[in-house]
Design a protein around this motif. Structure first.
Motif, PDB file in Angstrom:
ATOM      1  N   MET A  91      -8.512  -3.023   6.400  1.00 44.49           N
ATOM      2  CA  MET A  91      -7.357  -3.833   6.021  1.00 44.49           C
ATOM      3  C   MET A  91      -6.871  -3.352   4.657  1.00 44.49           C
ATOM      4  SD  MET A  91     -10.373  -5.280   5.109  1.00 44.49           S
ATOM      5  CE  MET A  91     -10.715  -6.141   6.636  1.00 44.49           C
ATOM      6  N   VAL A  92      -5.660  -3.773   4.293  1.00 45.41           N
ATOM      7  CA  VAL A  92      -5.158  -3.474   2.950  1.00 45.41           C
ATOM      8  C   VAL A  92      -6.127  -4.081   1.940  1.00 45.41           C
ATOM      9  CG1 VAL A  92      -3.286  -3.879   1.306  1.00 45.41           C
ATOM     10  CG2 VAL A  92      -2.761  -3.327   3.691  1.00 45.41           C
ATOM     11  N   GLY A  93      -6.546  -3.280   0.981  1.00 49.11           N
ATOM     12  CA  GLY A  93      -7.616  -3.688   0.080  1.00 49.11           C
ATOM     13  C   GLY A  93      -7.322  -4.889  -0.789  1.00 49.11           C
ATOM     14  N   PRO A 123     -12.712   6.293  -5.236  1.00 49.12           N
ATOM     15  CA  PRO A 123     -11.408   6.826  -5.644  1.00 49.12           C
ATOM     16  C   PRO A 123     -11.089   8.127  -4.907  1.00 49.12           C
ATOM     17  CG  PRO A 123     -12.757   6.224  -7.552  1.00 49.12           C
ATOM     18  CD  PRO A 123     -13.658   6.252  -6.360  1.00 49.12           C
ATOM     19  N   VAL A 124      -9.875   8.227  -4.387  1.00 47.99           N
ATOM     20  CA  VAL A 124      -9.471   9.376  -3.582  1.00 47.99           C
ATOM     21  C   VAL A 124      -8.463  10.248  -4.331  1.00 47.99           C
ATOM     22  CG1 VAL A 124      -9.956   8.239  -1.395  1.00 47.99           C
ATOM     23  CG2 VAL A 124      -7.695   7.980  -2.429  1.00 47.99           C
ATOM     24  N   THR A 125      -8.268  11.455  -3.806  1.00 47.46           N
ATOM     25  CA  THR A 125      -7.459  12.464  -4.489  1.00 47.46           C
ATOM     26  C   THR A 125      -6.051  12.609  -3.916  1.00 47.46           C
ATOM     27  OG1 THR A 125      -8.288  14.180  -2.992  1.00 47.46           O
ATOM     28  CG2 THR A 125      -9.522  13.805  -5.026  1.00 47.46           C
ATOM     29  N   CYS A 126      -5.717  11.846  -2.867  1.00 48.68           N
ATOM     30  CA  CYS A 126      -4.495  12.148  -2.110  1.00 48.68           C
ATOM     31  C   CYS A 126      -3.207  11.942  -2.900  1.00 48.68           C
ATOM     32  CB  CYS A 126      -4.463  11.343  -0.814  1.00 48.68           C
ATOM     33  SG  CYS A 126      -4.628   9.569  -1.010  1.00 48.68           S
ATOM     34  N   TRP A 127      -3.242  11.177  -3.992  1.00 47.07           N
ATOM     35  CA  TRP A 127      -2.016  10.956  -4.768  1.00 47.07           C
ATOM     36  C   TRP A 127      -2.015  11.708  -6.099  1.00 47.07           C
ATOM     37  CZ3 TRP A 127       0.598   9.554  -1.031  1.00 47.07           C
ATOM     38  CH2 TRP A 127       0.220   8.547  -0.148  1.00 47.07           C
ATOM     39  N   ASP A 128      -2.935  12.656  -6.262  1.00 44.06           N
ATOM     40  CA  ASP A 128      -3.026  13.369  -7.541  1.00 44.06           C
ATOM     41  C   ASP A 128      -1.766  14.159  -7.866  1.00 44.06           C
ATOM     42  OD1 ASP A 128      -5.538  12.357  -7.952  1.00 44.06           O
ATOM     43  OD2 ASP A 128      -6.616  14.254  -7.719  1.00 44.06           O
ATOM     44  N   TYR A 129      -0.962  14.477  -6.870  1.00 41.32           N
ATOM     45  CA  TYR A 129       0.244  15.283  -7.100  1.00 41.32           C
ATOM     46  C   TYR A 129       1.412  14.454  -7.640  1.00 41.32           C
ATOM     47  CZ  TYR A 129       2.210  13.313  -2.803  1.00 41.32           C
ATOM     48  OH  TYR A 129       2.699  12.460  -1.846  1.00 41.32           O
ATOM     49  N   LEU A 130       1.235  13.135  -7.746  1.00 38.29           N
ATOM     50  CA  LEU A 130       2.349  12.263  -8.146  1.00 38.29           C
ATOM     51  C   LEU A 130       2.479  12.091  -9.660  1.00 38.29           C
ATOM     52  CD1 LEU A 130       2.075   9.445  -5.441  1.00 38.29           C
ATOM     53  CD2 LEU A 130       3.714  11.336  -5.549  1.00 38.29           C
ATOM     54  N   ARG A 154      -2.653   7.651  12.352  1.00 37.72           N
ATOM     55  CA  ARG A 154      -1.871   8.856  12.057  1.00 37.72           C
ATOM     56  C   ARG A 154      -1.892   9.217  10.584  1.00 37.72           C
ATOM     57  NH1 ARG A 154       3.887   8.057  14.721  1.00 37.72           N
ATOM     58  NH2 ARG A 154       4.054  10.249  14.043  1.00 37.72           N
ATOM     59  N   GLY A 155      -2.447   8.346   9.745  1.00 33.51           N
ATOM     60  CA  GLY A 155      -2.472   8.639   8.326  1.00 33.51           C
ATOM     61  C   GLY A 155      -3.440   7.736   7.597  1.00 33.51           C
ATOM     62  N   ILE A 156      -3.537   7.928   6.290  1.00 31.73           N
ATOM     63  CA  ILE A 156      -4.374   7.085   5.451  1.00 31.73           C
ATOM     64  C   ILE A 156      -3.498   6.381   4.432  1.00 31.73           C
ATOM     65  CG2 ILE A 156      -6.425   8.515   5.743  1.00 31.73           C
ATOM     66  CD1 ILE A 156      -5.858   9.758   3.016  1.00 31.73           C
ATOM     67  N   TYR A 157      -4.033   5.353   3.806  1.00 31.56           N
ATOM     68  CA  TYR A 157      -3.256   4.590   2.838  1.00 31.56           C
ATOM     69  C   TYR A 157      -4.178   4.040   1.753  1.00 31.56           C
ATOM     70  CZ  TYR A 157      -5.021   0.472   5.371  1.00 31.56           C
ATOM     71  OH  TYR A 157      -5.833  -0.481   5.958  1.00 31.56           O
ATOM     72  N   SER A 206       0.825  -1.199   0.000  1.00 34.83           N
ATOM     73  CA  SER A 206       0.000   0.000   0.000  1.00 34.83           C
ATOM     74  C   SER A 206       0.855   1.243   0.000  1.00 34.83           C
ATOM     75  CB  SER A 206      -0.911   0.013   1.242  1.00 34.83           C
ATOM     76  OG  SER A 206      -0.122   0.082   2.415  1.00 34.83           O
ATOM     77  N   ARG A 207       0.212   2.369  -0.292  1.00 36.30           N
ATOM     78  CA  ARG A 207       0.865   3.673  -0.196  1.00 36.30           C
ATOM     79  C   ARG A 207       0.166   4.450   0.909  1.00 36.30           C
ATOM     80  NH1 ARG A 207       3.866   7.478  -2.733  1.00 36.30           N
ATOM     81  NH2 ARG A 207       4.403   6.216  -4.541  1.00 36.30           N
ATOM     82  N   ARG A 208       0.970   5.113   1.762  1.00 30.55           N
ATOM     83  CA  ARG A 208       0.422   5.778   2.938  1.00 30.55           C
ATOM     84  C   ARG A 208       0.751   7.269   2.927  1.00 30.55           C
ATOM     85  NH1 ARG A 208      -0.741   1.999   7.107  1.00 30.55           N
ATOM     86  NH2 ARG A 208      -0.284  -0.117   6.400  1.00 30.55           N
ATOM     87  N   THR A 209      -0.110   8.041   3.584  1.00 32.43           N
ATOM     88  CA  THR A 209       0.146   9.460   3.796  1.00 32.43           C
ATOM     89  C   THR A 209      -0.324   9.823   5.190  1.00 32.43           C
ATOM     90  OG1 THR A 209      -0.231  11.702   2.984  1.00 32.43           O
ATOM     91  CG2 THR A 209      -2.081  10.195   2.843  1.00 32.43           C
ATOM     92  N   ARG A 210       0.332  10.813   5.803  1.00 30.82           N
ATOM     93  CA  ARG A 210      -0.038  11.236   7.146  1.00 30.82           C
ATOM     94  C   ARG A 210      -1.281  12.119   7.104  1.00 30.82           C
ATOM     95  NH1 ARG A 210       3.635  10.724  11.161  1.00 30.82           N
ATOM     96  NH2 ARG A 210       2.820  12.552  12.229  1.00 30.82           N
ATOM     97  N   LEU A 211      -1.982  12.171   8.241  1.00 30.90           N
ATOM     98  CA  LEU A 211      -3.123  13.075   8.385  1.00 30.90           C
ATOM     99  C   LEU A 211      -2.601  14.465   8.714  1.00 30.90           C
ATOM    100  CD1 LEU A 211      -5.658  10.917  10.405  1.00 30.90           C
ATOM    101  CD2 LEU A 211      -5.856  11.627   8.035  1.00 30.90           C
ATOM    102  N   SER A 212      -2.082  15.129   7.710  1.00 23.20           N
ATOM    103  CA  SER A 212      -1.423  16.414   7.944  1.00 23.20           C
ATOM    104  C   SER A 212      -2.350  17.600   7.760  1.00 23.20           C
ATOM    105  CB  SER A 212      -0.230  16.569   6.992  1.00 23.20           C
ATOM    106  OG  SER A 212      -0.650  16.437   5.644  1.00 23.20           O
TER     107      SER A 212
END
Length: 275
Positions: A132-134, A85-92, A117-120, A6-12
């Motif tokens: 769980m990991v999807g 579908p989520v937007t959190c990786w749109d900057y990649l 502490r974050g989402i993934y 998975s790919r994770r990001t913090r709840l920033s």
């Protein structure tokens, strides 16, 4: 960097909501009306045993196996599968063409409520409470089996969907064993199938296939904590309200709490337009 699973990001970022986000699309509660004999109805109320929400992204190389797994689980008529579908990786390097910021906020709320502490991605949330990991089919199977035993193989609130020429009649049917807690009735219109050719980011050159891709999450109203089997709730929706933007299916979710603090799923059903 992405892990193998998975790919994770913090709840920033703070969770922000506007009145439009939380109650936009609010529809009035109708009276319980008799339905024409020619109307079409979904599976019997009380048939659904689980709701699986997959948070995924076209910008995440770990997500395609989870997307494929949801296509398999969607064949089980006792499980409501929704792809969010989520937007959190749109900057990649690639903006997800199906993503909705509402789904990103929903995933962040789930994470905040469980103290994460974050989402993934990919992340599967089952009945609003287990995650769980999807792409982890073993964990998903185990969770579904456990929840089925705990809930006696069905969600406690029945949802009936009847279609006629005027639109849809949605009836929420609390059972004798339904928990006495406030809940929110949510409309989730979706596209039954979508295929996307990705031209940038981690999935460049890949053709991704999705099932039950949600377009929106629209609160219809609140189910009071004192609801009883003898007092069902009914919502009347036009075809345009239930199936906006050429969507060809929708789910009705009954979830404890409210959009700012969603809890466990109490009931669900789907409708699919004939192909």
């Amino acid at each position: 960097m992405a892990s193998p699973l998975s790919r994770r990001t913090r709840l920033s970022e703070p969770l922000r909501f506007s009145a439009g986000m939380l109650i936009g699309g609010l529809l009035g509660v109708g009276l319980l009306l008799p339905h024409p004999a020619s109307a079409q109805q979904t599976a019997p109320p009380g048939h659904t045993r689980a709701v699986v929400e997959l948070f995924t992204s076209q910008g995440c190389a770990s997500c395609p196996p989870a997307d494929r797994l949801m296509c398999d689980y969607a064949r089980d008529s006792s499980i409501v599968v929704l792809t969010l579908p989520v937007t959190c990786w749109d900057y990649l390097g690639w903006r997800d063409t199906l993503a909705n910021e509402k789904f990103t906020w929903r995933q962040r709320i789930y994470a905040k409520l469980r103290g994460a502490r974050g989402i993934y991605t990919p992340q599967a949330v089952v009945n609003g409470v287990a995650h769980m990991v999807g792409s982890d089919e073993k964990a998903l199977k185990k969770t579904l089996a456990t929840l089925a035993v705990e809930s006696q193989r069905r969600l406690p609130v029945g949802v009936a969907i009847v279609r006629d020429d005027r639109g849809f009649h949605i009836t929420i049917l609390p059972g004798e064993d339904s928990p006495r807690e406030r809940a929110t009735v949510v409309l989730a219109p979706f596209y039954r199938e979508r295929t996307v050719s990705v031209e940038g980011g981690e999935n460049t050159g890949r053709k991704l296939e999705y099932i039950n891709v949600a377009r929106d999450l629209i609160p219809l109203g609140a189910m009071p904590a004192e609801s009883r089997p003898e007092t069902p709730m009914t919502f009347d929706l036009t075809h345009g309200e239930a199936l906006p933007d050429k969507t060809d299916g929708f789910a009705i979710l009954v979830q404890s709490g409210d959009p700012s603090a969603p809890g466990r799923m109490l009931g669900a059903a789907t409708f699919l337009m004939p192909q």
